[in-house]
Design an enzyme around this catalytic site. Structure first.
Site, PDB file in Angstrom:
ATOM      1  CB  CYS A  30      -0.967  -0.009   1.171  1.00 36.16           C
ATOM      2  SG  CYS A  30      -0.248  -0.636   2.686  1.00 36.16           S
ATOM      3  CG  HIS A  53      -0.267   4.245   4.031  1.00 33.20           C
ATOM      4  ND1 HIS A  53      -0.954   4.063   5.206  1.00 33.20           N
ATOM      5  CD2 HIS A  53       0.029   2.992   3.578  1.00 33.20           C
ATOM      6  CE1 HIS A  53      -1.084   2.762   5.447  1.00 33.20           C
ATOM      7  NE2 HIS A  53      -0.500   2.097   4.468  1.00 33.20           N
TER       8      HIS A  53
HETATM    9  P1  NAP Z   1      -7.144  -8.707   7.867  1.00 39.41           P
HETATM   10  O1  NAP Z   1      -8.031  -7.563   8.180  1.00 39.41           O
HETATM   11  O2  NAP Z   1      -6.426  -9.374   8.978  1.00 39.41           O
HETATM   12  O3  NAP Z   1      -8.009  -9.823   7.050  1.00 39.41           O
HETATM   13  C1  NAP Z   1      -7.503 -11.100   6.757  1.00 39.41           C
HETATM   14  C2  NAP Z   1      -8.526 -11.953   6.032  1.00 39.41           C
HETATM   15  O4  NAP Z   1      -7.936 -13.256   5.801  1.00 39.41           O
HETATM   16  C3  NAP Z   1      -9.834 -12.207   6.817  1.00 39.41           C
HETATM   17  O5  NAP Z   1     -10.911 -12.219   5.929  1.00 39.41           O
HETATM   18  C4  NAP Z   1      -9.618 -13.598   7.405  1.00 39.41           C
HETATM   19  O6  NAP Z   1     -10.835 -14.302   7.607  1.00 39.41           O
HETATM   20  C5  NAP Z   1      -8.839 -14.259   6.286  1.00 39.41           C
HETATM   21  N1  NAP Z   1      -8.090 -15.405   6.796  1.00 39.41           N
HETATM   22  C6  NAP Z   1      -7.245 -15.466   7.858  1.00 39.41           C
HETATM   23  N2  NAP Z   1      -6.786 -16.728   8.040  1.00 39.41           N
HETATM   24  C7  NAP Z   1      -7.357 -17.469   7.066  1.00 39.41           C
HETATM   25  C8  NAP Z   1      -7.286 -18.856   6.726  1.00 39.41           C
HETATM   26  N3  NAP Z   1      -6.541 -19.722   7.423  1.00 39.41           N
HETATM   27  N4  NAP Z   1      -7.992 -19.293   5.652  1.00 39.41           N
HETATM   28  C9  NAP Z   1      -8.761 -18.435   4.944  1.00 39.41           C
HETATM   29  N5  NAP Z   1      -8.878 -17.112   5.219  1.00 39.41           N
HETATM   30  C10 NAP Z   1      -8.176 -16.645   6.269  1.00 39.41           C
HETATM   31  O7  NAP Z   1      -6.011  -8.284   6.833  1.00 39.41           O
HETATM   32  P2  NAP Z   1      -6.020  -7.075   5.725  1.00 39.41           P
HETATM   33  O8  NAP Z   1      -5.434  -5.853   6.285  1.00 39.41           O
HETATM   34  O9  NAP Z   1      -7.373  -7.008   5.093  1.00 39.41           O
HETATM   35  O10 NAP Z   1      -4.944  -7.616   4.691  1.00 39.41           O
HETATM   36  C11 NAP Z   1      -5.219  -8.686   3.788  1.00 39.41           C
HETATM   37  C12 NAP Z   1      -4.044  -8.861   2.860  1.00 39.41           C
HETATM   38  O11 NAP Z   1      -3.867  -7.676   2.061  1.00 39.41           O
HETATM   39  C13 NAP Z   1      -2.719  -9.077   3.619  1.00 39.41           C
HETATM   40  O12 NAP Z   1      -1.947  -9.991   2.897  1.00 39.41           O
HETATM   41  C14 NAP Z   1      -2.107  -7.676   3.618  1.00 39.41           C
HETATM   42  O13 NAP Z   1      -0.714  -7.716   3.724  1.00 39.41           O
HETATM   43  C15 NAP Z   1      -2.554  -7.137   2.271  1.00 39.41           C
HETATM   44  N6  NAP Z   1      -2.669  -5.678   2.161  1.00 39.41           N
HETATM   45  C16 NAP Z   1      -3.312  -4.946   3.124  1.00 39.41           C
HETATM   46  C17 NAP Z   1      -3.422  -3.562   2.964  1.00 39.41           C
HETATM   47  C18 NAP Z   1      -4.119  -2.686   3.962  1.00 39.41           C
HETATM   48  O14 NAP Z   1      -4.056  -1.444   3.793  1.00 39.41           O
HETATM   49  N7  NAP Z   1      -4.807  -3.230   4.972  1.00 39.41           N
HETATM   50  C19 NAP Z   1      -2.908  -2.954   1.833  1.00 39.41           C
HETATM   51  C20 NAP Z   1      -2.269  -3.726   0.865  1.00 39.41           C
HETATM   52  C21 NAP Z   1      -2.167  -5.078   1.043  1.00 39.41           C
HETATM   53  P3  NAP Z   1     -11.546 -14.435   9.061  1.00 39.41           P
HETATM   54  O15 NAP Z   1     -12.229 -13.135   9.348  1.00 39.41           O
HETATM   55  O16 NAP Z   1     -12.498 -15.556   8.865  1.00 39.41           O
HETATM   56  O17 NAP Z   1     -10.446 -14.741  10.048  1.00 39.41           O
END
Ligand code: NAP
Length: 349
Positions: free
Chosen positions: A146, A239
């Site tokens: 991001c 950011h």
């Molecule tokens: P998050 O809020 O922690 O969400 C994670 C998601 O993954 C939830 O839907 C969770 O489902 C699911 N998950 C976790 N363990 C799992 C499993 N064993 N099997 C299947 N699904 C599973 O994370 P996030 O911030 O949205 O980030 C998601 C991805 O995007 C990450 O790789 C992060 O590095 C990337 N990213 C994030 C941003 C940002 O600004 N936040 C920006 C760019 C990239 P449950 O709710 O069921 O646990």
């Protein structure tokens, strides 16, 4: 454009990025949210019961009534957006691609696979050719970290016109970048945390691939030195980054502002639904850009830039702000899919 919309699924639909996908897809002119999937903890529940919806718009009715599925490659939608936790994304995304799905991912796991594009549609659409050499029946396309996306959008016009030698960047990154529930309130209120795991490494390496040259078979990284320091601050979305650049060729302040103002690329020419009218917005106000004021500019898909001035150490310094969960994640991934569709990379769906 199309009579029938393309069915899409969101993996990791309950997370911070997943929720943004749900929000952005609700009125999408080409794509229709058909399925949501997440961990075993959520699978089998109605989406409205599985998610802790923290967006400022109401939970869309259609998504709310969907039953959350497991992240297994048995979905009906052939296009899957992934907002999966990085601890599981690598394997799951690969399983989907092997079974013929087009995986448009936000996770870091496949970004440096030699045959996987690290795509920003305004910058390196030619890298999409890489997917033709992927061993999958489908394909994996990733978008960058991001903080990287905002930085590279601002650097690209400078690189094209003047060449870049060195970049120094310091970030002030929003809480939503840490996922949900993310950083504890006791850790972040009244505080700045000067460490975000792996973030500096990503910011120092990803731009080199994105700005790299597609040789016909692989990406040759660009030769720019980047130094990054990343901090978590008590901002919800957006950011902010202070940037210093050393250019290869001389440029005046007016010339730099002009290349930013004039920068448009394929997504703008194709008028893709999620494309900002102008990827870079330059502000003359001396105290702009600010995340609270500018993160939503141009569909939250543009980078806001300001405070361009001479630097006694490098050549120039400036400040940028961009929306981390929209341009930096879900919106960026949807734009990737729009470009792929428009350019004919989504076949047999
Ligand atoms: P998050 O809020 O922690 O969400 C994670 C998601 O993954 C939830 O839907 C969770 O489902 C699911 N998950 C976790 N363990 C799992 C499993 N064993 N099997 C299947 N699904 C599973 O994370 P996030 O911030 O949205 O980030 C998601 C991805 O995007 C990450 O790789 C992060 O590095 C990337 N990213 C994030 C941003 C940002 O600004 N936040 C920006 C760019 C990239 P449950 O709710 O069921 O646990």
């Amino acid at each position: 454009m199309e009579k029938q919309k393309l069915k899409v699924a969101v993996l990791g639909a309950t997370g911070s990025v997943g929720q943004k996908f749900i929000e952005l897809l609700q009125n999408h002119p080409w794509f229709e949210l058909h399925e949501v999937a997440a961990s075993e903890r959520s699978a089998g529940k109605l989406y409205k019961d599985a998610v802790n919806w923290v967006q400022s718009t109401p939970l869309p009715a259609k998504a709310s009534a969907l039953t959350v599925k497991e992240c297994r490659p048995v979905l009906e939608s052939r296009i899957v957006f992934s907002g999966l936790d990085a601890s599981v994304a690598g394997e799951i995304e690969q399983e989907f691609a092997e079974k013929g799905y087009y995986v448009i991912s936000n996770s870091r796991n496949h970004r440096f696979d030699k045959d996987v594009p690290l795509l920003i549609p305004e910058i390196n659409p030619d890298h999409l050719e890489l997917i033709k050499s992927q061993k999958y029946g489908g394909a994996i396309v990733t978008n960058p970290n991001c903080s990287t996306i905002g930085l590279v959008l601002a650097l690209k016009p400078l690189q094209d016109k003047f060449g870049i030698e060195t970049v120094n960047v310091v970030t002030m990154q929003a809480l939503s970048g840490a996922g949900y529930p993310g950083v504890s309130s006791l850790d972040i209120i009244d505080n700045v945390i000067p460490f975000i795991g792996s973030e500096e490494e990503k910011m120092e390496s990803e731009p080199l691939k994105i700005l790299g040259k597609y040789t016909g078979s692989e990406i040759e990284n660009i030769d720019i030195k980047i130094s990054a320091q990343c901090n978590r601050v008590a901002v919800i979305d957006g950011h902010t980054e202070t940037v210093q650049v050393k250019l290869k060729n001389k440029a005046s302040i007016d010339e730099i502002k002009a290349v930013w103002r004039e920068f448009i690329a394929l997504p703008q020419q194709y008028e893709l639904p999620s494309a900002p009218a102008n990827p870079v917005h330059y502000f003359e106000e001396k105290n702009y850009p600010q995340p609270k004021l500018h993160r939503n500019i141009d569909k939250a898909m543009a980078v806001s830039v300001g405070r361009l001035r001479e630097c006694p150490v490098f050549d120039y310094k400036f400040v940028i702000t961009s929306h981390n969960t929209i341009r930096g994640a879900a919106g960026g991934a949807i734009l990737n899919a729009e470009l792929m569709y428009k350019m004919g990379y989504l076949k047999n769906i």
